[in-house]
Enzyme design. Structure first.
Site, PDB file in Angstrom:
ATOM      1  N   SER A 273      34.894  47.925  39.186  1.00 52.71           N
ATOM      2  CA  SER A 273      34.580  47.682  40.595  1.00 52.71           C
ATOM      3  C   SER A 273      34.476  48.973  41.388  1.00 52.71           C
ATOM      4  O   SER A 273      34.053  48.939  42.540  1.00 52.71           O
ATOM      5  CB  SER A 273      35.623  46.767  41.223  1.00 52.71           C
ATOM      6  OG  SER A 273      36.897  47.133  40.817  1.00 52.71           O
TER       7      SER A 273
ATOM      8  N   HIS B 264      28.458  44.785  37.730  1.00 55.57           N
ATOM      9  CA  HIS B 264      29.645  44.402  38.503  1.00 55.57           C
ATOM     10  C   HIS B 264      29.512  42.960  38.975  1.00 55.57           C
ATOM     11  O   HIS B 264      28.721  42.670  39.867  1.00 55.57           O
ATOM     12  CB  HIS B 264      29.778  45.378  39.687  1.00 55.57           C
ATOM     13  CG  HIS B 264      30.956  45.133  40.559  1.00 55.57           C
ATOM     14  ND1 HIS B 264      30.979  45.477  41.885  1.00 55.57           N
ATOM     15  CD2 HIS B 264      32.163  44.579  40.312  1.00 55.57           C
ATOM     16  CE1 HIS B 264      32.147  45.150  42.410  1.00 55.57           C
ATOM     17  NE2 HIS B 264      32.880  44.599  41.464  1.00 55.57           N
TER      18      HIS B 264
ATOM     19  N   GLU C  48      26.107  43.275  40.869  1.00 61.28           N
ATOM     20  CA  GLU C  48      25.710  44.603  41.352  1.00 61.28           C
ATOM     21  C   GLU C  48      25.377  45.454  40.113  1.00 61.28           C
ATOM     22  O   GLU C  48      26.186  45.534  39.180  1.00 61.28           O
ATOM     23  CB  GLU C  48      26.891  45.214  42.129  1.00 61.28           C
ATOM     24  CG  GLU C  48      26.533  46.345  43.034  1.00 61.28           C
ATOM     25  CD  GLU C  48      27.736  46.746  43.927  1.00 61.28           C
ATOM     26  OE1 GLU C  48      28.898  46.591  43.512  1.00 61.28           O
ATOM     27  OE2 GLU C  48      27.482  47.223  45.049  1.00 61.28           O
TER      28      GLU C  48
ATOM     29  N   ASN D  24      32.128  47.460  47.316  1.00 57.51           N
ATOM     30  CA  ASN D  24      33.503  47.800  47.697  1.00 57.51           C
ATOM     31  C   ASN D  24      33.591  48.935  48.709  1.00 57.51           C
ATOM     32  O   ASN D  24      34.593  49.045  49.415  1.00 57.51           O
ATOM     33  CB  ASN D  24      34.342  48.083  46.452  1.00 57.51           C
ATOM     34  CG  ASN D  24      34.769  46.771  45.804  1.00 57.51           C
ATOM     35  OD1 ASN D  24      35.152  45.829  46.490  1.00 57.51           O
ATOM     36  ND2 ASN D  24      34.679  46.695  44.487  1.00 57.51           N
TER      37      ASN D  24
HETATM   38  N1  3HC Z   1      36.564  29.904  38.671  1.00 60.67           N
HETATM   39  C1  3HC Z   1      35.489  29.102  38.680  1.00 60.67           C
HETATM   40  N2  3HC Z   1      35.178  28.278  39.706  1.00 60.67           N
HETATM   41  C2  3HC Z   1      36.003  28.279  40.761  1.00 60.67           C
HETATM   42  C3  3HC Z   1      37.144  29.084  40.832  1.00 60.67           C
HETATM   43  C4  3HC Z   1      37.411  29.924  39.715  1.00 60.67           C
HETATM   44  N3  3HC Z   1      38.452  30.758  39.702  1.00 60.67           N
HETATM   45  N4  3HC Z   1      37.746  28.872  42.012  1.00 60.67           N
HETATM   46  C5  3HC Z   1      37.010  27.952  42.663  1.00 60.67           C
HETATM   47  N5  3HC Z   1      35.963  27.605  41.910  1.00 60.67           N
HETATM   48  C6  3HC Z   1      34.928  26.629  42.219  1.00 60.67           C
HETATM   49  C7  3HC Z   1      35.536  25.266  42.361  1.00 60.67           C
HETATM   50  O1  3HC Z   1      35.728  24.670  41.088  1.00 60.67           O
HETATM   51  C8  3HC Z   1      34.516  24.563  43.194  1.00 60.67           C
HETATM   52  O2  3HC Z   1      33.431  24.186  42.377  1.00 60.67           O
HETATM   53  P1  3HC Z   1      32.659  22.800  42.649  1.00 60.67           P
HETATM   54  O3  3HC Z   1      32.009  22.933  43.985  1.00 60.67           O
HETATM   55  O4  3HC Z   1      31.714  22.794  41.525  1.00 60.67           O
HETATM   56  O5  3HC Z   1      33.673  21.725  42.573  1.00 60.67           O
HETATM   57  C9  3HC Z   1      33.990  25.655  44.117  1.00 60.67           C
HETATM   58  O6  3HC Z   1      34.351  26.903  43.488  1.00 60.67           O
HETATM   59  C10 3HC Z   1      34.620  25.580  45.471  1.00 60.67           C
HETATM   60  O7  3HC Z   1      36.021  25.616  45.279  1.00 60.67           O
HETATM   61  P2  3HC Z   1      37.078  24.877  46.203  1.00 60.67           P
HETATM   62  O8  3HC Z   1      36.452  23.640  46.758  1.00 60.67           O
HETATM   63  O9  3HC Z   1      38.350  24.738  45.443  1.00 60.67           O
HETATM   64  O10 3HC Z   1      37.432  25.909  47.331  1.00 60.67           O
HETATM   65  P3  3HC Z   1      36.514  26.638  48.376  1.00 60.67           P
HETATM   66  O11 3HC Z   1      35.391  25.797  48.863  1.00 60.67           O
HETATM   67  O12 3HC Z   1      37.491  27.178  49.321  1.00 60.67           O
HETATM   68  O13 3HC Z   1      35.850  27.850  47.557  1.00 60.67           O
HETATM   69  C11 3HC Z   1      35.817  30.054  46.767  1.00 60.67           C
HETATM   70  C12 3HC Z   1      36.602  28.747  46.818  1.00 60.67           C
HETATM   71  C13 3HC Z   1      34.516  29.842  45.995  1.00 60.67           C
HETATM   72  C14 3HC Z   1      36.704  31.057  46.047  1.00 60.67           C
HETATM   73  C15 3HC Z   1      35.464  30.485  48.255  1.00 60.67           C
HETATM   74  O14 3HC Z   1      36.645  30.503  49.029  1.00 60.67           O
HETATM   75  C16 3HC Z   1      34.833  31.850  48.324  1.00 60.67           C
HETATM   76  O15 3HC Z   1      33.637  32.013  48.090  1.00 60.67           O
HETATM   77  N6  3HC Z   1      35.645  32.876  48.677  1.00 60.67           N
HETATM   78  C17 3HC Z   1      35.179  34.262  48.738  1.00 60.67           C
HETATM   79  C18 3HC Z   1      35.175  34.824  47.351  1.00 60.67           C
HETATM   80  C19 3HC Z   1      34.709  36.230  47.339  1.00 60.67           C
HETATM   81  O16 3HC Z   1      34.418  36.870  48.347  1.00 60.67           O
HETATM   82  N7  3HC Z   1      34.641  36.782  46.126  1.00 60.67           N
HETATM   83  C20 3HC Z   1      34.295  38.169  45.918  1.00 60.67           C
HETATM   84  C21 3HC Z   1      35.549  38.982  45.877  1.00 60.67           C
HETATM   85  S1  3HC Z   1      35.206  40.698  45.727  1.00 60.67           S
HETATM   86  C22 3HC Z   1      34.976  40.921  44.085  1.00 60.67           C
HETATM   87  O17 3HC Z   1      35.094  40.055  43.251  1.00 60.67           O
HETATM   88  C23 3HC Z   1      34.611  42.306  43.690  1.00 60.67           C
HETATM   89  C24 3HC Z   1      35.755  43.065  43.126  1.00 60.67           C
HETATM   90  O18 3HC Z   1      35.268  44.299  42.700  1.00 60.67           O
HETATM   91  C25 3HC Z   1      36.890  43.274  44.093  1.00 60.67           C
END
Ligand code: 3HC
Length: 303
Positions: free
Chosen positions: A124, A158, A170, A208
């Site tokens: 990342s 990424h 990315e 990031n």
């Molecule tokens: N693995 C796979 N699928 C997942 C999951 C996981 N760990 N967590 C949630 N999901 C799926 C659920 O199963 C659900 O799928 P469905 O619609 O098919 O049933 C869907 O995501 C929505 O989940 P929920 O209804 O439980 O919850 P939310 O609607 O609150 O969504 C979220 C959860 C998708 C995590 C949403 O809150 C989100 O998009 N958050 C932001 C995530 C984000 O910004 N990620 C990037 C982080 S930065 C990064 O990764 C880079 C690194 O370098 C730091």
């Protein structure tokens, strides 16, 4: 005309959340057989139980036929060492963020895998160029044909957490990355159902370098008492339609990961705007790491 990625067999190193997600989308969407390796059997078991849960959910929601889920599952195979990956066309490394560890691993890939295999990292924020410099064969210089060919295979791919849900990958070019490697890595990410955004190899890349100062500023706001935790997160959830507020997102990513990326940004640029907040450092000292440890800015009872 779309470019063929030419990946008939993929290796994934690391069965944590990211490695597991990458293996799943590769097997399910790109329909490529995947060899997965992790030193920890516990990590492998957790990864595969998550994969089984996600496939079962997609079947129960009618988004996937049972036969498609079974086929995807049958494409995933655990192997007990990197040696067993010698025939892969591409390896994606998704292990701990540590430059020395990644350089050692990539040197091993260069020695053990096919000379034309793409060597991708899901890092990342660590410099892809520094990782690529580790794969020059002994006795050859970086400018030699062998040196250029070997380091030209290294690329940053990424993915974002949760990998099956987030639409972006990315794509980061090291200074040494060849055009063929970039084109094929992009085509593979697209075959996994992702959109691709490219970034230069700068600390934190685009994602990031923008996200971490945002999270850090939210922590500083909390530290200074500008607003409460809930109001900071509510502001972004409801005012800007972010799915999570910045403090929730920091917990989701892992506070140790946020700190490590922020340190890479700060050390890599010497720019004070990237200096991690004292509160973030103290929380990591206390091993309050967010969701994965059960406590961060929020408490997580059942995770
Ligand atoms: N693995 C796979 N699928 C997942 C999951 C996981 N760990 N967590 C949630 N999901 C799926 C659920 O199963 C659900 O799928 P469905 O619609 O098919 O049933 C869907 O995501 C929505 O989940 P929920 O209804 O439980 O919850 P939310 O609607 O609150 O969504 C979220 C959860 C998708 C995590 C949403 O809150 C989100 O998009 N958050 C932001 C995530 C984000 O910004 N990620 C990037 C982080 S930065 C990064 O990764 C880079 C690194 O370098 C730091």
């Amino acid at each position: 005309m779309s470019i063929a990625h030419g990946i008939r067999l993929l290796g994934v190193l690391g069965a944590g959340q990211m490695g597991t997600g990458i293996a799943l989308v590769s097997a399910l969407r790109a329909k490529v057989p995947v060899l997965i390796h992790d030193r920890s059997q516990d990590q492998i078991s957790k990864g595969f139980s998550l994969i089984d849960k996600l496939l079962a959910k997609d079947v129960s929601k009618g988004r996937l036929q049972q036969s498609e889920a079974d086929e995807a599952r049958s494409r995933l195979r655990v192997v007990d060492s990197v040696d067993a990956m010698r025939d892969v066309d591409m390896v994606i490394e998704a292990v701990t963020e540590n430059l020395d560890l990644k350089r050692t691993l990539f040197r091993g890939f260069a020695e053990k895998l096919r000379p034309d295999a793409i060597l991708a990292t899901n890092t990342s924020s660590i410099s892809i160029t520094k990782i690529a410099a580790a794969v020059i064969p002994d006795g050859k210089t970086a400018a030699s044909e062998e040196g250029k060919a070997s380091s030209g295979r290294v690329v940053g791919l990424h993915f974002f957490n949760p990998v099956p849900v987030m639409k972006l990958v990315e794509l980061i070019s090291a200074v040494q990355t060849s055009k063929d490697t970039l084109d094929r890595a992009r085509a593979f990410a697209e075959a996994c159902g992702k959109e691709v955004a490219t970034s230069q190899d700068v600390p934190g890349f685009v994602s990031n370098a923008l996200l971490m100062p945002f999270i850090n500023e939210a922590i500083i706001c909390l530290e200074k008492g500008v607003a409460t935790r809930d109001d900071i997160d509510k502001t972004f959830r409801l005012g800007m339609n972010h799915p999570m507020g910045p403090l929730q997102l920091a917990d989701f990513i892992g506070l140790d990961t946020c700190l490590s990326i922020q340190q890479t940004l700060y050390n890599g640029t010497s720019d004070s705007k990237y200096r991690p907040s004292v509160l973030l450092e103290r929380m990591v000292d206390a091993e309050w790491l967010g969701r994965k440890s059960g406590k961060g800015f929020y408490e997580y009872k059942d995770e």
